[in-house]
Scaffold this active site. Structure first.
Site, PDB file in Angstrom:
ATOM      1  CB  SER A   7      -1.029   0.060   1.018  1.00 41.19           C
ATOM      2  OG  SER A   7      -0.178   0.780   2.410  1.00 41.19           O
ATOM      3  CE  LYS A   8      -0.848   7.633  -2.546  1.00 46.12           C
ATOM      4  NZ  LYS A   8      -1.861   8.711  -2.672  1.00 46.12           N
ATOM      5  NE  ARG A   9      -1.348   2.813   5.568  1.00 40.84           N
ATOM      6  CZ  ARG A   9      -1.797   1.415   5.885  1.00 40.84           C
ATOM      7  NH1 ARG A   9      -1.168   0.531   6.565  1.00 40.84           N
ATOM      8  NH2 ARG A   9      -2.629   1.036   5.214  1.00 40.84           N
ATOM      9  CG  ASP A  10       3.989  -1.174   2.300  1.00 36.98           C
ATOM     10  OD1 ASP A  10       4.070  -1.034   3.484  1.00 36.98           O
ATOM     11  OD2 ASP A  10       3.096  -1.775   1.714  1.00 36.98           O
TER      12      ASP A  10
END
Ligand code: GLU
Length: 500
Positions: A264-267
C-alpha cells in the site's frame, strides 16, 4: 471458445495508478492479445466522493508508458482530452446513470430489489448491535418486511430519501468457477442485502459493473482479489436479471516483502508514476509485474511484451499472494538498461542529469552537458546502474573538479614522496598522449603498461582519487576519457599541491 473474447480494464479515477492496477491491465491486455479478442477500457467513476481530477489522465499516461494499448472504450485524444470510441458506449459510468436506473427499477418491479429508507443512524445502531453479538454486519431486511411495494413507492413519491437494495435469498448457495481459483461456493445467508442504487441516484459498483459487463458483452473479468467476497453477489445479480455472467478471475494480492501485507501507499513507492520517475524502464516494470502472480512454469524470466502475450495463460495465474521484491526489480531494470544502446540510454538519462548539472552549475561548475559528453558518461556508468536516476548520483566529478581530503590520495601506506612520484608519473603519461589519441583503450593500455604489475594500486588509486575525489568510482581510464586531457591534467596538478 466460440465467441471472441471481450475483456476490460475498469479503473476508478481515485488519484494515482497503483502498480497492482497496472498488473491487472497488463493481464487483461495479454489475454486479449493472445486470443485475438477486444480489450476495452471503462471508467468506473460512480463513487463521486473519491474522484480526483486528473487521475484519469494518470491512468492513461501510465498505460501508454507501459506500452499497454486498448482497442475500445475511453481514450486520451491527441490534445490530452478524454474521448471515447466503440459501439457500446458511453464507457464512462457517470454518463450511464439512466441505464442503471432503468435496470434497477426493473428488479424492484420484479420483487428482486426493494427500497430502503433506513437512516445512517439506524444502520449504525444495527451494526454495533451485530458487532456486540459477534455477528457479521448485515442489513436486517427491515424495509422489505415493513413496507409493501406500493407503500414504499408512495414514500418515494413524497420525496423520502432512499436507497435500493438487492433482496439476497436467505437460503441456498451461490457457486461459480473462478478462472484463477477454481470452484468457489458461498452460503447466501452470509451475504448482505447490498445496496444497488445510492441515495444520490448513483449506482454502486455492484450494480454498475454487472449491467455494463452484460451490455458491453464482457466474456472474462480479471480483477483484484479484494472483489472476491462480493463475487457471489454479482453472480446473484446476473441471475436476477436473467443474464449469463462472464467468467471471473480474481488475481492474488501483491504483498510487501517484509510485512507480507498488501502493498500500500504506506510502503513507499506503489504508483506507476513513482517507478517511472525513479528511472525504472517500462520494459522492466512490465516484465517484473507480469511475474507477480503469473508463473510461466519455465526457467525463463525475461520476457518482452510480445513473448508475454504468446505465453500468457490464465491457468498459470497464482492463487497465493505475490511478494513485491524491489531487489529483483532493480536487477531486472539493470539488465534492460544494459540492453539499451548508448544514444537511447543517454536520452533517457538526460532529465536526471538536468537536475544534477544545474545543481553543479550553481556551485560554479562549467562543463556543458552536450550529447556527446552525456553519452560518454552513460557508457561508463551504465554497468553499475540499476535505475536511470542512479546516473545523477555521485557523478558530480564529471562536471566539476572535486573537493576532497588529500589524505585519501594515498594507496595503502605510501609515503608522501611515493605519492608525489605516482601522480607525477600519471601527469607525465597524460602529457605525452595527444588529444586525438584520447581514447579509452589507448588510455587504459598506456596506464597499465606504466603500472607495476604487482602493485597497480600505487599508480591507479591516487590518479583515480585525483580525478574523482572519491574512494569509490569508475576506473581512472574511464573518468579521464570522459573529462578529457586538459581537465585531467588540471586535476592531477591540483592533487599534487595537496601533498605536504
Ligand atoms: N473499478 C474497480 C476498481 O478500480 C474495478 C474492478 C473490476 O475490474 O471490476 O477496483
Amino acid at each position: 471458445m466460440n465467441q471472441k473474447p471481450r475483456v476490460r480494464f475498469a479503473p476508478s479515477p481515485t488519484g494515482y495508478m497503483h502498480i497492482g492496477n497496472l498488473r491487472t491491465a497488463l493481464y487483461v491486455y495479454l489475454y486479449a492479445k493472445k486470443y485475438d479478442g477486444t480489450f476495452y477500457i471503462r471508467v468506473e467513476d460512480t463513487d463521486q466522493k473519491r474522484i480526483v481530477s486528473d487521475a484519469l489522465k494518470k491512468v492513461f499516461e501510465s498505460l501508454e508508458w507501459a506500452g499497454i494499448k486498448h482497442d475500445e472504450g475511453v481514450f486520451l485524444d491527441e490534445s490530452g482530452n478524454i474521448a471515447e470510441k466503440g459501439e457500446y458506449g458511453p464507457y464512462i459510468q457517470s454518463k450511464r446513470l439512466e441505464i442503471y436506473q432503468k435496470y434497477v427499477h426493473q428488479l424492484v418491479k420484479e420483487g428482486k430489489a426493494y427500497y430502503c429508507f433506513c437512516t445512517p443512524e439506524r444502520l449504525d445502531t444495527l451494526r454495533s448491535v451485530q458487532e456486540k453479538a459477534k455477528l457479521a454486519p448485515a442489513y436486517d431486511k427491515l424495509c422489505l418486511k415493513t413496507y409493501s411495494r406500493e407503500e414504499a413507492e408512495k414514500k418515494v413519491e413524497a420525496g423520502e430519501k432512499y436507497v435500493i437494495r438487492f433482496d439476497v435469498p436467505e437460503t441456498g448457495e451461490t457457486e461459480f468457477e473462478d478462472a484463477v481459483r477454481g470452484k468457489m461456493k458461498f452460503v447466501n445467508k452470509n451475504l448482505d442485502d447490498f445496496v444497488l442504487l445510492k441515495s444520490d441516484g448513483y449506482p454502486t459498483y455492484h450494480l454498475a459493473h454487472v449491467v455494463d459487463d452484460h451490455l458491453m458483452k464482457t466474456t472474462l473479468v480479471i480483477r483484484g482479489e479484494e472483489w472476491l467476497p462480493s463475487a457471489p453477489k454479482h453472480i446473484l445479480l446476473f441471475q436476477a436479471f436473467g443474464w449469463e455472467p462472464p467468467q471471473y478471475g480474481h488475481l492474488s494480492a501483491i504483498l510487501n516483502k517484509d510485512t507480507k501485507k498488501k502493498l500500500s501507499k504506506r510502503d513507499g513507492d506503489v504508483s506507476v508514476e513513482d517507478f517511472k520517475n525513479k528511472g525504472y524502464l517500462p520494459e522492466a516494470v512490465v516484465n517484473f509485474i507480469s511475474l507477480l502472480g503469473w508463473n510461466p512454469k519455465t526457467e525463463q524470466e525475461i520476457f518482452s511484451l510480445d513473448e508475454l502475450a504468446q505465453q500468457f495463460d490464465v491457468a498459470k495465474l497464482n492463487k497465493a499472494g505475490a511478494i513485491f521484491d524491489l531487489e529483483k526489480l532493480d536487477w531486472m531494470n539493470g539488465l534492460y538498461i544494459r540492453e539499451k544502446n548508448i544514444k537511447d540510454l543517454a536520452d533517457l538519462c538526460r532529465p536526471y542529469f538536468g537536475i544534477a548539472s544545474s545543481a553543479i552549475r550553481r556551485k560554479g561548475g562549467n562543463t556543458e552537458l552536450t550529447d556527446k559528453y552525456l553519452e560518454k558518461i552513460v557508457s561508463v556508468e551504465r554497468e553499475r546502474m540499476k535505475k536511470l536516476s542512479d546516473i545523477a548520483e555521485n557523478t558530480e566529478f564529471y562536471f566539476d573538479a572535486p573537493n576532497y581530503d588529500g589524505k585519501i590520495l594515498k594507496w595503502k601506506n605510501m609515503s608522501d614522496d611515493d605519492l608525489k612520484n605516482s601522480l607525477n608519473k600519471s601527469l607525465d603519461i597524460f602529457s605525452r598522449i595527444e588529444e586525438k589519441n584520447w581514447e579509452l583503450e589507448n588510455l587504459k593500455n598506456r596506464l597499465m603498461e606504466a603500472a607495476d604489475s604487482k602493485n597497480r594500486g600505487e599508480l591507479l588509486w591516487p590518479l583515480r582519487v585525483a580525478l574523482t575525489g572519491k574512494e569509490k568510482s569508475p576506473s581512472p581510464f574511464e573518468v579521464t576519457w570522459v573529462i578529457g586531457k586538459t581537465e585531467s591534467i588540471k586535476r592531477i596538478k591540483k592533487s599534487i599541491q595537496k601533498i605536504k
